[in-house]
Each structure stands twice: as C-alpha cells, then as structure tokens.
Scaffold this motif. Structure first.
Motif, PDB file in Angstrom:
ATOM      1  N   ASP A  43      22.439   8.770 -24.472  1.00  0.00           N
ATOM      2  CA  ASP A  43      22.872   7.711 -25.384  1.00  0.00           C
ATOM      3  C   ASP A  43      23.862   8.240 -26.417  1.00  0.00           C
ATOM      4  O   ASP A  43      24.806   7.538 -26.800  1.00  0.00           O
ATOM      5  N   ALA A  44      23.659   9.475 -26.866  1.00  0.00           N
ATOM      6  CA  ALA A  44      24.572  10.054 -27.850  1.00  0.00           C
ATOM      7  C   ALA A  44      25.971  10.216 -27.271  1.00  0.00           C
ATOM      8  O   ALA A  44      26.976   9.987 -27.964  1.00  0.00           O
ATOM      9  N   PHE A  45      26.065  10.602 -26.000  1.00  0.00           N
ATOM     10  CA  PHE A  45      27.378  10.740 -25.376  1.00  0.00           C
ATOM     11  C   PHE A  45      28.015   9.381 -25.084  1.00  0.00           C
ATOM     12  O   PHE A  45      29.237   9.244 -25.111  1.00  0.00           O
ATOM     13  N   LEU A  46      27.197   8.372 -24.820  1.00  0.00           N
ATOM     14  CA  LEU A  46      27.728   7.039 -24.527  1.00  0.00           C
ATOM     15  C   LEU A  46      28.183   6.313 -25.790  1.00  0.00           C
ATOM     16  O   LEU A  46      28.977   5.362 -25.705  1.00  0.00           O
ATOM     17  N   ALA A  47      27.692   6.724 -26.939  1.00  0.00           N
ATOM     18  CA  ALA A  47      28.080   6.078 -28.190  1.00  0.00           C
ATOM     19  C   ALA A  47      29.596   6.188 -28.385  1.00  0.00           C
ATOM     20  O   ALA A  47      30.254   7.085 -27.843  1.00  0.00           O
ATOM     21  N   GLY A  48      30.152   5.266 -29.158  1.00  0.00           N
ATOM     22  CA  GLY A  48      31.594   5.287 -29.376  1.00  0.00           C
ATOM     23  C   GLY A  48      32.377   4.768 -28.186  1.00  0.00           C
ATOM     24  O   GLY A  48      33.550   5.133 -28.014  1.00  0.00           O
ATOM     25  N   ASN A  49      31.740   3.950 -27.354  1.00  0.00           N
ATOM     26  CA  ASN A  49      32.419   3.338 -26.207  1.00  0.00           C
ATOM     27  C   ASN A  49      32.917   4.374 -25.201  1.00  0.00           C
ATOM     28  O   ASN A  49      33.901   4.176 -24.504  1.00  0.00           O
ATOM     29  N   ARG A  50      32.213   5.519 -25.129  1.00  0.00           N
ATOM     30  CA  ARG A  50      32.577   6.549 -24.169  1.00  0.00           C
ATOM     31  C   ARG A  50      31.954   6.245 -22.804  1.00  0.00           C
ATOM     32  O   ARG A  50      30.962   5.532 -22.697  1.00  0.00           O
ATOM     33  N   THR A  51      32.526   6.843 -21.771  1.00  0.00           N
ATOM     34  CA  THR A  51      31.989   6.780 -20.416  1.00  0.00           C
ATOM     35  C   THR A  51      31.569   8.184 -20.006  1.00  0.00           C
ATOM     36  O   THR A  51      32.316   9.138 -20.240  1.00  0.00           O
ATOM     37  N   VAL A  52      30.388   8.306 -19.415  1.00  0.00           N
ATOM     38  CA  VAL A  52      29.870   9.603 -18.978  1.00  0.00           C
ATOM     39  C   VAL A  52      29.957   9.693 -17.456  1.00  0.00           C
ATOM     40  O   VAL A  52      29.474   8.807 -16.746  1.00  0.00           O
ATOM     41  N   GLY A 121      29.444   7.014  -6.467  1.00  0.00           N
ATOM     42  CA  GLY A 121      30.449   7.108  -5.418  1.00  0.00           C
ATOM     43  C   GLY A 121      29.863   7.119  -4.025  1.00  0.00           C
ATOM     44  O   GLY A 121      28.664   7.349  -3.818  1.00  0.00           O
ATOM     45  N   THR A 122      30.741   6.922  -3.047  1.00  0.00           N
ATOM     46  CA  THR A 122      30.325   6.786  -1.653  1.00  0.00           C
ATOM     47  C   THR A 122      30.321   8.095  -0.877  1.00  0.00           C
ATOM     48  O   THR A 122      29.969   8.096   0.301  1.00  0.00           O
ATOM     49  N   HIS A 123      30.717   9.195  -1.503  1.00  0.00           N
ATOM     50  CA  HIS A 123      30.727  10.461  -0.780  1.00  0.00           C
ATOM     51  C   HIS A 123      29.290  10.861  -0.456  1.00  0.00           C
ATOM     52  O   HIS A 123      28.447  10.958  -1.350  1.00  0.00           O
ATOM     53  N   PRO A 124      28.953  11.125   0.817  1.00  0.00           N
ATOM     54  CA  PRO A 124      27.551  11.347   1.182  1.00  0.00           C
ATOM     55  C   PRO A 124      26.959  12.667   0.719  1.00  0.00           C
ATOM     56  O   PRO A 124      25.736  12.806   0.658  1.00  0.00           O
ATOM     57  N   LEU A 125      27.802  13.652   0.373  1.00  0.00           N
ATOM     58  CA  LEU A 125      27.299  14.966  -0.036  1.00  0.00           C
ATOM     59  C   LEU A 125      27.642  15.301  -1.481  1.00  0.00           C
ATOM     60  O   LEU A 125      26.860  15.974  -2.153  1.00  0.00           O
ATOM     61  N   ASN A 126      28.799  14.874  -1.952  1.00  0.00           N
ATOM     62  CA  ASN A 126      29.266  15.244  -3.290  1.00  0.00           C
ATOM     63  C   ASN A 126      29.674  13.998  -4.076  1.00  0.00           C
ATOM     64  O   ASN A 126      30.811  13.887  -4.563  1.00  0.00           O
ATOM     65  N   SER A 127      28.759  13.067  -4.220  1.00  0.00           N
ATOM     66  CA  SER A 127      29.074  11.872  -5.000  1.00  0.00           C
ATOM     67  C   SER A 127      29.122  12.199  -6.486  1.00  0.00           C
ATOM     68  O   SER A 127      28.529  13.176  -6.953  1.00  0.00           O
ATOM     69  N   PHE A 128      29.841  11.371  -7.223  1.00  0.00           N
ATOM     70  CA  PHE A 128      29.798  11.356  -8.679  1.00  0.00           C
ATOM     71  C   PHE A 128      29.228  10.017  -9.115  1.00  0.00           C
ATOM     72  O   PHE A 128      29.319   9.020  -8.384  1.00  0.00           O
ATOM     73  N   ALA A 129      28.650   9.989 -10.303  1.00  0.00           N
ATOM     74  CA  ALA A 129      28.165   8.742 -10.880  1.00  0.00           C
ATOM     75  C   ALA A 129      28.660   8.651 -12.306  1.00  0.00           C
ATOM     76  O   ALA A 129      28.876   9.660 -12.980  1.00  0.00           O
ATOM     77  N   ALA A 130      28.848   7.425 -12.775  1.00  0.00           N
ATOM     78  CA  ALA A 130      29.357   7.211 -14.128  1.00  0.00           C
ATOM     79  C   ALA A 130      28.637   6.034 -14.765  1.00  0.00           C
ATOM     80  O   ALA A 130      28.154   5.120 -14.091  1.00  0.00           O
ATOM     81  N   LEU A 131      28.614   6.074 -16.081  1.00  0.00           N
ATOM     82  CA  LEU A 131      27.979   5.038 -16.885  1.00  0.00           C
ATOM     83  C   LEU A 131      28.865   4.799 -18.090  1.00  0.00           C
ATOM     84  O   LEU A 131      29.274   5.753 -18.759  1.00  0.00           O
ATOM     85  N   GLY A 132      29.186   3.542 -18.351  1.00  0.00           N
ATOM     86  CA  GLY A 132      30.041   3.214 -19.471  1.00  0.00           C
ATOM     87  C   GLY A 132      31.168   2.295 -19.047  1.00  0.00           C
ATOM     88  O   GLY A 132      31.281   1.909 -17.877  1.00  0.00           O
ATOM     89  N   PRO A 133      32.053   1.928 -19.964  1.00  0.00           N
ATOM     90  CA  PRO A 133      33.058   0.906 -19.675  1.00  0.00           C
ATOM     91  C   PRO A 133      34.059   1.271 -18.584  1.00  0.00           C
ATOM     92  O   PRO A 133      34.614   0.388 -17.927  1.00  0.00           O
ATOM     93  N   LEU A 134      34.317   2.560 -18.362  1.00  0.00           N
ATOM     94  CA  LEU A 134      35.276   2.967 -17.328  1.00  0.00           C
ATOM     95  C   LEU A 134      34.594   3.425 -16.043  1.00  0.00           C
ATOM     96  O   LEU A 134      35.257   3.967 -15.152  1.00  0.00           O
TER      97      LEU A 134
END
Length: 274
Positions: A43-52, A121-134
C-alpha cells in the motif's frame, strides 16, 4: 516494529508520484517486522497514484522438458544430459488466474496477484503482474514471444526500479538490456492453452549483474528503512546504460562460476534456431 510512515517517507524520496515502479524486495532485509506486514508495504508503494510491477514467474509449475525437435543450440542447456525423447508431464497449462508463483520470489509478488485489480501477463514461465492505474498498459505489452514488454513500457513511462534489500543480481530489467545489446534471449518450453509444447523467451544468468554496479552508480539514489538498504534506479537511463556497457564488453555480465553454461552461451549471443 517498522512504522508505515517510515516506508512512505523513503518511497517519496525515491519514486515520483504518478509513475510506475518495478519492485524487487526482501522483507527479511528490514531486520524487524513491518507494521501491517507485506500489505502495508504494498500500500505504501501504491500511494501517490503509483503503479507497482513485479515478477510473478512460474518455471517450476509450468516448465516442461524440451522435445527432441525443439532444441536450439547455444541455449544454456547441455542436451546430452537429457533424455533423447523426454516424457512431457501431464497438467494444466498456465493461465493468468492460476494463482501460482515461484516461491523463491518472496511474499510481495504473491500479495500483488492476490489483490483485486491486479493484471498478470500471459507468459507461461516469466509473467509479470502489476497493480495500479497503469497496470493494464504495462502488462498488455507482454506475450510469450515478448517477455520483457512490460519493462519497455516501464522505461517509456519514466518509471523507477527499486531494489529494497536485494542486490543488482535481482534486477530483471538488465535482461532487457542484454536483449537490447544484441543478445538473443534463451528459449524454454511450456504447454500452451491448446496443450501443445512451444518455446518461449526467458532471461539468462543474473549472478554477474553486480559487475555493472560501477556503470549504474551515477544513476542510483538510496535510502535506508530499518535494516533494509534501498536502491532506486531510473528505468530508462539504467537499461540504456547497461545495454551500452554490455555492447562494449559482452563478458561484463559473466558470473563467478567459471563453467556457467548460461553465461557462456549468452555472451556468445544466445540461441541459434537455424
């Protein structure tokens, strides 16, 4: 106990508001519990409208052995040690809602994918995930044949890479720099949604990445939270500097393991598929 206000102060010093952050973190590095635990940190990283943005890799769960007809040379693998006709284990293919993650990545990526609104993401072995406006914009850039698309988007949005209590060997973005420096990415195998085995791009050995430390030092900003030393790097400039250094000296990323097959083949240019 580390108060949440200490987290917010350090984050505001290192990461501009309204920007994406590629985050690699070790909770053990803090040396004391965080007030509110991993969710408070997120939550601290997401504050300020940031995307993690975090890595949510699943090689142990969804990787399969290479079929005999899909074994490119110079691919960081000694095929002679594998069966000529490997047994492909049965199992469901990767899906973005599988809820699984390589346990070695730690608790923060698991916390991200458990949140409502997370995009993976859709990569079956090395996906990334993100949370936030972007989140959607970053993750839509990834595919099985474009593993580091989210990192390109991170750089395009003038995002920041934060290493919270971990070293440069954990900086996934340097794999993108390797690719931009002319190396072909390694290929590994996974079952697609049609239950067919196909090759997908992955990264190389990262244990030699700290040798890029002097090159990246002009870009870094630091903070200390509890016992955790944080390093923040501007993504675009860092990836460009690392790519230029690798282009000038391919051996700069070689790890200390003299017989590392991953390093040898990556430095030579990566897999040859024809």
């Amino acid at each position: 106990m580390i108060p949440t206000e200490h987290l917010g102060k350090a984050i505001d010093e290192l990461a501009p508001r309204n920007r994406p952050i590629m985050l690699h973190a070790s909770l053990r590095s803090f040396g004391a519990p965080i007030e509110g635990g991993v969710d408070a940190l997120l939550d601290a990283f997401l504050a300020g409208n940031r995307t993690v943005l975090v890595p949510t890799f699943t090689e142990p769960q969804f990787g399969v052995a290479p079929p005999a007809g899909l074994r490119p040379v110079r691919n960081g693998i000694d095929y002679s040690e594998l069966p000529a006709v490997p047994t492909i284990p049965e199992g469901a293919p990767y899906t973005t809602d599988c809820g699984l993650i390589n346990p070695g990545l730690g608790v923060l990526p698991a916390a991200v994918i458990s949140r409502t609104g997370a995009v993976r993401g859709t990569h079956p072995l090395n996906s990334f995930a993100a949370l936030g406006p972007l989140a959607g914009e970053l993750i839509s850039a990834q595919s099985p044949s474009d593993v580091y698309g989210p990192l390109r988007e991170l750089a395009a949005h003038e995002g920041v890479i934060i290493l919270a209590g971990v070293g440069i060997n954990r900086m996934t973005a340097i794999h993108l720099a390797e690719h931009q420096a002319g190396r072909r990415l390694f290929l590994r195998w996974a079952r697609n949604l049609h239950h067919q085995v196909s090759m997908v791009e992955v990264g190389s050995c990262s244990e030699g990445f700290p040798r890029l430390g002097p090159i990246l030092r002009p870009h870094v900003r630091t903070a200390v939270v509890g016992g955790s030393r944080w390093q923040a790097f501007p993504a675009r400039q860092t990836i460009a500097a690392a790519a230029a250094a690798i282009r000038a000296d391919q051996s700069i990323t070689r790890c200390a393991e003299g017989d590392c097959l991953l390093c040898r083949d990556s430095i030579a240019g990566g897999p040859m598929t024809t």
